[in-house]
Write a protein that holds these residues in place. Structure first.
Motif, mmCIF file in Angstrom:
data_model
loop_
_atom_site.group_PDB
_atom_site.id
_atom_site.type_symbol
_atom_site.label_atom_id
_atom_site.label_comp_id
_atom_site.label_asym_id
_atom_site.label_seq_id
_atom_site.Cartn_x
_atom_site.Cartn_y
_atom_site.Cartn_z
ATOM 1 N N ASP A 66 0.824 -1.213 0.000
ATOM 2 C CA ASP A 66 0.000 0.000 0.000
ATOM 3 C C ASP A 66 0.857 1.262 0.000
ATOM 4 O O ASP A 66 0.543 2.233 -0.685
ATOM 5 C CB ASP A 66 -0.922 0.032 1.223
ATOM 6 C CG ASP A 66 -1.961 -1.069 1.210
ATOM 7 O OD1 ASP A 66 -2.162 -1.708 0.155
ATOM 8 O OD2 ASP A 66 -2.578 -1.301 2.270
ATOM 9 N N GLN A 126 2.391 1.918 -3.385
ATOM 10 C CA GLN A 126 1.358 2.444 -4.271
ATOM 11 C C GLN A 126 1.019 3.898 -3.924
ATOM 12 O O GLN A 126 0.867 4.736 -4.821
ATOM 13 C CB GLN A 126 0.111 1.565 -4.177
ATOM 14 C CG GLN A 126 -0.966 1.928 -5.160
ATOM 15 C CD GLN A 126 -2.141 0.968 -5.086
ATOM 16 O OE1 GLN A 126 -2.473 0.446 -4.025
ATOM 17 N NE2 GLN A 126 -2.783 0.749 -6.214
ATOM 18 N N SER A 127 0.910 4.210 -2.647
ATOM 19 C CA SER A 127 0.602 5.579 -2.231
ATOM 20 C C SER A 127 1.702 6.552 -2.647
ATOM 21 O O SER A 127 1.417 7.639 -3.169
ATOM 22 C CB SER A 127 0.398 5.657 -0.713
ATOM 23 O OG SER A 127 -0.780 4.988 -0.337
ATOM 24 N N ARG A 170 3.814 6.204 -5.101
ATOM 25 C CA ARG A 170 3.759 6.329 -6.560
ATOM 26 C C ARG A 170 2.646 7.290 -6.970
ATOM 27 O O ARG A 170 2.847 8.158 -7.822
ATOM 28 C CB ARG A 170 3.559 4.961 -7.211
ATOM 29 C CG ARG A 170 3.522 5.000 -8.733
ATOM 30 C CD ARG A 170 3.247 3.641 -9.363
ATOM 31 N NE ARG A 170 2.136 2.919 -8.777
ATOM 32 C CZ ARG A 170 0.836 3.167 -9.011
ATOM 33 N NH1 ARG A 170 0.487 4.154 -9.802
ATOM 34 N NH2 ARG A 170 -0.106 2.441 -8.435
ATOM 35 N N LYS A 171 1.466 7.174 -6.359
ATOM 36 C CA LYS A 171 0.342 8.054 -6.706
ATOM 37 C C LYS A 171 0.642 9.509 -6.356
ATOM 38 O O LYS A 171 0.283 10.424 -7.103
ATOM 39 C CB LYS A 171 -0.926 7.602 -5.982
ATOM 40 C CG LYS A 171 -1.528 6.342 -6.572
ATOM 41 C CD LYS A 171 -2.756 5.925 -5.806
ATOM 42 C CE LYS A 171 -3.360 4.656 -6.399
ATOM 43 N NZ LYS A 171 -4.542 4.210 -5.633
ATOM 44 N N ILE A 172 1.302 9.722 -5.233
ATOM 45 C CA ILE A 172 1.666 11.088 -4.830
ATOM 46 C C ILE A 172 2.667 11.673 -5.827
ATOM 47 O O ILE A 172 2.520 12.824 -6.261
ATOM 48 C CB ILE A 172 2.226 11.104 -3.392
ATOM 49 C CG1 ILE A 172 1.111 10.771 -2.392
ATOM 50 C CG2 ILE A 172 2.878 12.449 -3.071
ATOM 51 C CD1 ILE A 172 1.604 10.449 -0.996
ATOM 52 N N GLU A 173 3.665 10.884 -6.199
ATOM 53 C CA GLU A 173 4.658 11.351 -7.175
ATOM 54 C C GLU A 173 4.018 11.657 -8.525
ATOM 55 O O GLU A 173 4.332 12.679 -9.153
ATOM 56 C CB GLU A 173 5.768 10.309 -7.339
ATOM 57 C CG GLU A 173 6.661 10.174 -6.131
ATOM 58 C CD GLU A 173 7.604 8.987 -6.209
ATOM 59 O OE1 GLU A 173 8.613 9.005 -5.480
ATOM 60 O OE2 GLU A 173 7.349 8.030 -6.988
ATOM 61 N N GLU A 174 3.134 10.764 -8.977
ATOM 62 C CA GLU A 174 2.458 10.988 -10.258
ATOM 63 C C GLU A 174 1.602 12.254 -10.212
ATOM 64 O O GLU A 174 1.592 13.040 -11.164
ATOM 65 C CB GLU A 174 1.585 9.789 -10.624
ATOM 66 C CG GLU A 174 2.380 8.572 -11.043
ATOM 67 C CD GLU A 174 1.520 7.323 -11.237
ATOM 68 O OE1 GLU A 174 0.278 7.384 -11.022
ATOM 69 O OE2 GLU A 174 2.081 6.275 -11.606
ATOM 70 N N ALA A 175 0.898 12.452 -9.121
ATOM 71 C CA ALA A 175 0.074 13.650 -8.975
ATOM 72 C C ALA A 175 0.931 14.911 -8.976
ATOM 73 O O ALA A 175 0.547 15.938 -9.541
ATOM 74 C CB ALA A 175 -0.759 13.564 -7.701
ATOM 75 N N PRO A 227 -5.469 13.695 -6.346
ATOM 76 C CA PRO A 227 -5.089 12.314 -6.030
ATOM 77 C C PRO A 227 -4.120 12.198 -4.844
ATOM 78 O O PRO A 227 -4.010 11.146 -4.219
ATOM 79 C CB PRO A 227 -4.404 11.811 -7.303
ATOM 80 C CG PRO A 227 -4.728 12.779 -8.367
ATOM 81 C CD PRO A 227 -5.060 14.075 -7.686
ATOM 82 N N MET A 228 -3.436 13.281 -4.543
ATOM 83 C CA MET A 228 -2.495 13.285 -3.417
ATOM 84 C C MET A 228 -3.216 13.102 -2.087
ATOM 85 O O MET A 228 -2.669 12.501 -1.169
ATOM 86 C CB MET A 228 -1.725 14.604 -3.348
ATOM 87 C CG MET A 228 -0.680 14.786 -4.357
ATOM 88 S SD MET A 228 0.126 16.382 -4.025
ATOM 89 C CE MET A 228 1.506 16.227 -5.107
ATOM 90 N N ALA A 250 -4.076 9.358 -1.239
ATOM 91 C CA ALA A 250 -2.837 8.581 -1.148
ATOM 92 C C ALA A 250 -2.028 8.970 0.090
ATOM 93 O O ALA A 250 -1.520 8.102 0.817
ATOM 94 C CB ALA A 250 -2.003 8.770 -2.412
#
Length: 136
Positions: free
Chosen positions: A35, A38-39, A41-46, A54-55, A58
């Motif tokens: 988790d 994944q969190s 990664r989502k923060i970095e992508e956002a 999305p941050m 996550a």
């Protein structure tokens, strides 16, 4: 335990979680790895696309999971990202002010996880015991 361990992990909290979870501690730590990865990664992508929405979820997820293991520095960093991202969503702004925290997040997560996994290993590194009394 090194000084870095003490800065990243509150061992009182971690040990209480370990005691409460018993044999499930290792399994739950594995979920934290999945988790958390994944969190992050989502923060970095956002951050890359400058979308704070999305941050929020996550960072909230990472904050809570880190807190249960006593990873206070990681939890505090995730909380700052979450609250800042939430304010950015409300004010229709980009999350530029948390860029440095987002950049520091992955190394902090990986170091924290490595410490937790090393400490939870069934093969614990121990100091050799000396039996008997030493005469000098």
């Amino acid at each position: 335990m090194t000084p870095l361990d003490n800065n990243l992990i509150d061992w009182t909290v971690c040990n209480a979680t370990r005691a409460a979870l018993g044999a499930n501690f290792i399994r739950i730590l594995g979920y934290f790895r999945e988790d958390g990865t994944q969190s992050v990664r989502k923060i970095e992508e956002a951050m890359r696309v400058k979308d704070p929405a999305p941050m929020v979820l996550a960072a909230h997820t990472l904050k809570g999971e880190a807190l249960q293991f006593g990873a206070l520095q990681l939890s505090d960093t995730a909380e700052t990202i979450e609250t800042t991202a939430r304010a950015c969503v409300e004010h229709h702004e980009t999350p530029d002010e948390v860029l440095e925290l987002v950049v520091a997040l992955r190394p902090m997560f990986e170091e924290t996880l490595a410490i937790l996994e090393k400490n939870s290993s069934p093969v614990v590194q121990r100091q050799p015991q000396q039996f008997g009394r030493r005469f000098g």
